[in-house]
Write an enzyme that holds these catalytic residues in place. Structure first.
Site, PDB file in Angstrom:
ATOM      1  N   GLY A  12       0.954  -1.237   0.272  1.00 26.70           N
ATOM      2  CA  GLY A  12       0.371   0.337   0.010  1.00 26.70           C
ATOM      3  C   GLY A  12       1.224   0.990   0.136  1.00 26.70           C
ATOM      4  O   GLY A  12       0.176   1.998   0.953  1.00 26.70           O
ATOM      5  N   HIS A 110      -0.833   1.784 -13.508  1.00 29.00           N
ATOM      6  CA  HIS A 110      -0.066   1.775 -13.758  1.00 29.00           C
ATOM      7  C   HIS A 110       1.893   1.782 -14.190  1.00 29.00           C
ATOM      8  O   HIS A 110       2.242   2.993 -14.571  1.00 29.00           O
ATOM      9  CB  HIS A 110      -0.233   1.386 -15.264  1.00 29.00           C
ATOM     10  CG  HIS A 110       0.623  -0.337 -15.780  1.00 29.00           C
ATOM     11  ND1 HIS A 110       0.619  -1.044 -15.539  1.00 29.00           N
ATOM     12  CD2 HIS A 110       1.070   0.248 -16.465  1.00 29.00           C
ATOM     13  CE1 HIS A 110       0.996  -1.803 -16.536  1.00 29.00           C
ATOM     14  NE2 HIS A 110       2.016  -1.477 -17.789  1.00 29.00           N
TER      15      HIS A 110
END
Length: 197
Positions: A12, A110
């Site tokens: 995270g 991405h």
């Protein structure tokens, strides 16, 4: 104020960049409503708890059939009435009915300059390994809207990052995160929340 949910599979770090940006005021008009992971031991869930954000796990391992997992995922997300879903390293292919239901309200980060090094099989360290193997001199990150393809939705923001001669996949991954991902994702959320897109 828009209601945002973040979906994560790992530690995270992008989630932390979002939390930090909300707390610093770099992201405004946003309420972080939930963090969802497909892995019970994802450190992202701990980050959520530390910041008083509801942390939820919906794991495919808890369901006999993939369709049951998909149904549970949709029902869980629906319960939070989200305006925006942020995929911050969520390594599960979303069911098409999920993508259709939230069309235009899901974004993804991405770790490459799409359309390079993206699509099926390109995630995490694999992207940076491919970049180095190909010998390109510039890589980066992309934030895009999610559609039914893999990394094929409309691009929101991109940022280039130089590839250096001594890079390993791990070193390059860290630089792309620090110089691109952790900046782009909060900027995209802020732009959406403030109707700048």
């Amino acid at each position: 104020m828009i209601r945002v949910g973040v979906m994560v599979s790992g530690t995270g770090t992008n989630l932390q960049a979002i939390i930090d940006a909300v707390q610093s005021g770099a992201i405004t008009n946003v309420s972080l409503e939930m963090v969802l992971s497909n892995k019970k031991d994802a450190y992202a869930l701990e980050r959520a708890k530390q910041n008083n954000i509801p942390a939820v796990c919906v794991s495919p391992k808890d369901y006999g059939e993939r369709a049951d997992f998909h149904r549970a995922l949709i029902e869980t997300v629906d319960a939070y009435q989200l305006d925006l879903i942020v995929l911050a390293g969520f390594l599960v292919v979303l069911p098409k009915e999920f993508v259709r239901k939230y069309q235009g309200r899901i974004i993804n980060i991405h770790p490459s300059l799409i359309p390079s090094f993206c699509g099926d099989g390109y995630y995490g360290l694999r992207v940076h390994e491919a970049v180095l193997k190909r010998g390109v001199k510039v890589t980066g990150a992309t934030v895009h809207f999610v559609d039914e393809g893999t990394d094929t939705g409309p691009i929101i923001f991109q940022k280039a990052v130089e590839v250096l001669p001594d890079d390993t996949p791990e070193i390059l991954q860290k630089r792309v995160m620090e110089q691109a991902e952790w900046k782009l994702l909060p900027a995209a959320i802020n732009a959406i929340a403030n109707h700048q897109l």
